[in-house]
Design a protein around this motif. Structure first.
Motif, PDB file in Angstrom:
ATOM      1  N   LEU A  26       0.839  -1.197   0.000  1.00  0.00           N
ATOM      2  CA  LEU A  26       0.000   0.000   0.000  1.00  0.00           C
ATOM      3  C   LEU A  26       0.874   1.247   0.000  1.00  0.00           C
ATOM      4  CD1 LEU A  26      -2.732   1.389   0.170  1.00  0.00           C
ATOM      5  CD2 LEU A  26      -2.647   1.105   2.658  1.00  0.00           C
ATOM      6  N   GLU A  27       1.831   1.312   0.882  1.00  0.00           N
ATOM      7  CA  GLU A  27       2.833   2.386   0.930  1.00  0.00           C
ATOM      8  C   GLU A  27       3.942   1.938   1.863  1.00  0.00           C
ATOM      9  OE1 GLU A  27       4.530   5.158   0.900  1.00  0.00           O
ATOM     10  OE2 GLU A  27       3.732   6.406  -0.724  1.00  0.00           O
TER      11      GLU A  27
ATOM     12  N   ALA B 295       1.862   7.932   5.429  1.00  0.00           N
ATOM     13  CA  ALA B 295       1.348   7.904   4.057  1.00  0.00           C
ATOM     14  C   ALA B 295       0.109   7.032   3.954  1.00  0.00           C
ATOM     15  CB  ALA B 295       2.427   7.424   3.099  1.00  0.00           C
ATOM     16  N   MET B 296       0.126   5.863   4.587  1.00  0.00           N
ATOM     17  CA  MET B 296      -1.023   4.959   4.512  1.00  0.00           C
ATOM     18  C   MET B 296      -2.249   5.573   5.167  1.00  0.00           C
ATOM     19  SD  MET B 296       0.587   1.118   4.929  1.00  0.00           S
ATOM     20  CE  MET B 296       1.200   1.367   6.601  1.00  0.00           C
ATOM     21  N   GLU B 297      -2.047   6.232   6.300  1.00  0.00           N
ATOM     22  CA  GLU B 297      -3.181   6.875   6.973  1.00  0.00           C
ATOM     23  C   GLU B 297      -3.771   7.986   6.116  1.00  0.00           C
ATOM     24  OE1 GLU B 297      -1.558   7.977  10.747  1.00  0.00           O
ATOM     25  OE2 GLU B 297      -2.018   6.016  11.650  1.00  0.00           O
ATOM     26  N   GLU B 298      -2.913   8.744   5.446  1.00  0.00           N
ATOM     27  CA  GLU B 298      -3.395   9.818   4.569  1.00  0.00           C
ATOM     28  C   GLU B 298      -4.177   9.256   3.388  1.00  0.00           C
ATOM     29  OE1 GLU B 298       0.096  11.977   3.504  1.00  0.00           O
ATOM     30  OE2 GLU B 298       0.191  13.098   5.399  1.00  0.00           O
ATOM     31  N   MET B 299      -3.714   8.159   2.825  1.00  0.00           N
ATOM     32  CA  MET B 299      -4.405   7.530   1.696  1.00  0.00           C
ATOM     33  C   MET B 299      -5.775   7.008   2.099  1.00  0.00           C
ATOM     34  SD  MET B 299      -0.988   5.493   0.517  1.00  0.00           S
ATOM     35  CE  MET B 299      -1.606   4.483  -0.816  1.00  0.00           C
TER      36      MET B 299
ATOM     37  N   ASN C 105      -8.942  -4.217   1.362  1.00  0.00           N
ATOM     38  CA  ASN C 105      -9.079  -2.757   1.360  1.00  0.00           C
ATOM     39  C   ASN C 105      -7.850  -2.114   1.996  1.00  0.00           C
ATOM     40  OD1 ASN C 105      -9.398  -3.103   4.134  1.00  0.00           O
ATOM     41  ND2 ASN C 105     -11.579  -2.611   4.144  1.00  0.00           N
ATOM     42  N   GLY C 106      -7.893  -0.809   2.164  1.00  0.00           N
ATOM     43  CA  GLY C 106      -6.738  -0.106   2.707  1.00  0.00           C
ATOM     44  C   GLY C 106      -6.347  -0.567   4.093  1.00  0.00           C
ATOM     45  N   GLU C 107      -7.336  -0.791   4.951  1.00  0.00           N
ATOM     46  CA  GLU C 107      -7.048  -1.215   6.319  1.00  0.00           C
ATOM     47  C   GLU C 107      -6.401  -2.594   6.356  1.00  0.00           C
ATOM     48  OE1 GLU C 107      -7.123   0.538   8.865  1.00  0.00           O
ATOM     49  OE2 GLU C 107      -8.465   2.205   8.455  1.00  0.00           O
TER      50      GLU C 107
ATOM     51  N   ALA D 267       0.584  -5.646   6.213  1.00  0.00           N
ATOM     52  CA  ALA D 267       1.891  -6.177   5.799  1.00  0.00           C
ATOM     53  C   ALA D 267       2.979  -5.124   5.954  1.00  0.00           C
ATOM     54  CB  ALA D 267       1.824  -6.673   4.361  1.00  0.00           C
ATOM     55  N   THR D 268       2.681  -3.894   5.522  1.00  0.00           N
ATOM     56  CA  THR D 268       3.681  -2.825   5.655  1.00  0.00           C
ATOM     57  C   THR D 268       4.005  -2.566   7.123  1.00  0.00           C
ATOM     58  OG1 THR D 268       3.087  -1.726   3.588  1.00  0.00           O
ATOM     59  CG2 THR D 268       4.135  -0.371   5.261  1.00  0.00           C
ATOM     60  N   GLU D 269       2.998  -2.597   7.986  1.00  0.00           N
ATOM     61  CA  GLU D 269       3.247  -2.356   9.407  1.00  0.00           C
ATOM     62  C   GLU D 269       4.170  -3.426   9.995  1.00  0.00           C
ATOM     63  OE1 GLU D 269      -0.943  -0.032  10.420  1.00  0.00           O
ATOM     64  OE2 GLU D 269      -0.754  -2.163  10.857  1.00  0.00           O
ATOM     65  N   ILE D 270       3.974  -4.675   9.597  1.00  0.00           N
ATOM     66  CA  ILE D 270       4.849  -5.751  10.072  1.00  0.00           C
ATOM     67  C   ILE D 270       6.268  -5.562   9.541  1.00  0.00           C
ATOM     68  CG2 ILE D 270       5.307  -8.232   9.918  1.00  0.00           C
ATOM     69  CD1 ILE D 270       2.237  -8.632   9.912  1.00  0.00           C
TER      70      ILE D 270
END
Length: 334
Positions: free
Chosen positions: A97-98, A103-107, A314-316, A321-324
């Protein structure tokens, strides 16, 4: 544009754009109507006679369209998503996602505020054996899972990193093989087993002149006691199929390239037909030859837009994966 067809603009015309063009061409009620490219080049998957419009921003495309597919480098996904959301257009994003939480929260916020759908292409979730494994794990058919080993051992030569200046960078690529090559499988790992409670990692750069890792291992401890290891590499010659080994109180299941290749579970027949893994071998090429799963993701996305529901990922979901991966990077003891 045929009014009955769902029109896409593809932002970014690098290698992965060819995969989306091919997938969309295989979906009768979908079409590519525009491209956004700084270079002005068109994906080779488009026919030479194609008159698909090209521009340098989404808003400059005059053709009518329903949604945008983001195929730009990882660290600039957010700009395309936010531009599309401001135009009231739905967005499907190539993984990850990012590369940052902000950035992910903004998207996600931009798409929610504009009431548009945000989907992420973690298409390995729709592979048949992965869907079967998810059901088995949810039903606890394997009993308690106590150990999982995931190995994504790829090889990339120097030319892979030299051909595109952003590859192997922190600011744009977001990291090495954990963020890039292993992202799909880290998404699967979390989908199957949940988020780790604690992660420790060891990351090194062995064979490439890049500013991020080219090989590393993460050790994961889960709240239920399960232990997991994740290896990600672009330094292992000649490259190998991704392998997931699941060890439980009833036995062992091994998957390679999303297929069950070993089944040894007490009292239970293998629900899948064992096959030879096909597709990506982990070798130098990053090209995707089989677009079947991308087609399924795109079809689901179109259905989600038309049915006013959330996409499959979805975005959530896509941000997990990015957070991990970011936690793997933060906890590097290498």
């Amino acid at each position: 544009m045929d009014e009955q067809k769902f029109g896409f603009i593809i932002v970014g015309t690098g290698n992965i754009a060819n995969t989306y063009v091919t997938a969309i061409n295989n979906i009768p009620l979908a079409e590519v109507v525009g491209l956004v490219s700084r270079s002005g080049r068109k994906p080779s998957a488009l026919s030479a006679s194609s008159n698909v419009e090209t521009g340098d921003q989404i808003k400059t495309i005059r053709a009518g369209f329903d949604a945008v597919i983001i195929c730009t480098p990882n660290g600039i996904h957010h700009s395309g998503v936010i531009e599309a959301a401001k135009l009231g257009k739905h967005v499907l994003v190539e993984k990850p996602l990012e590369i940052s939480i902000t950035a992910m929260e903004e998207m996600i916020s931009a798409c929610r505020s504009a009431s548009v759908k945000l989907g992420v292409s973690y298409q390995r979730r729709v592979s048949g054996d992965n869907l079967m494994m998810k059901k088995l794990l949810m039903s606890r058919a394997l009993g308690k899972v106590y150990a999982v080993d995931l190995a994504v051992k790829n090889f990339r030569d120097d030319a892979y990193y030299q051909n595109s200046a952003y590859r192997g960078t922190r600011d744009i690529d977001g990291g090495g093989p954990f963020m890039q090559q292993a992202s799909h499988y880290i998404d699967l790992y979390a989908w199957f087993f949940g988020r780790p409670q604690k992660i420790e990692s060891y990351l090194r750069t062995f064979t490439h002149q890049i500013e991020v890792e080219d090989h590393g291992i993460a050790v994961c401890r889960h709240a239920d006691g399960m232990l997991g290891t994740i290896i990600a590499s672009t330094a292992v010659r000649p490259g190998f199929p991704a392998k997931l080994e699941i060890h439980s109180e009833k036995g062992t299941v091994i998957m390679e390239n999303d297929l069950i290749t070993t089944w040894s579970v007490e009292g239970m027949e293998n629900p899948a037909r064992i096959r030879t893994p096909q597709g990506h071998t982990g070798a130098a090429t990053a090209a995707v030859s089989d677009t079947t799963n991308h087609e399924l993701i795109i079809k689901d996305f179109i259905s989600a837009v038309k049915g006013d529901r959330e996409p499959l990922i979805n975005g959530e979901e896509g941000r997990i994966a990015t957070e991990i991966i970011l936690e793997i990077y933060r906890n590097n003891r290498g």
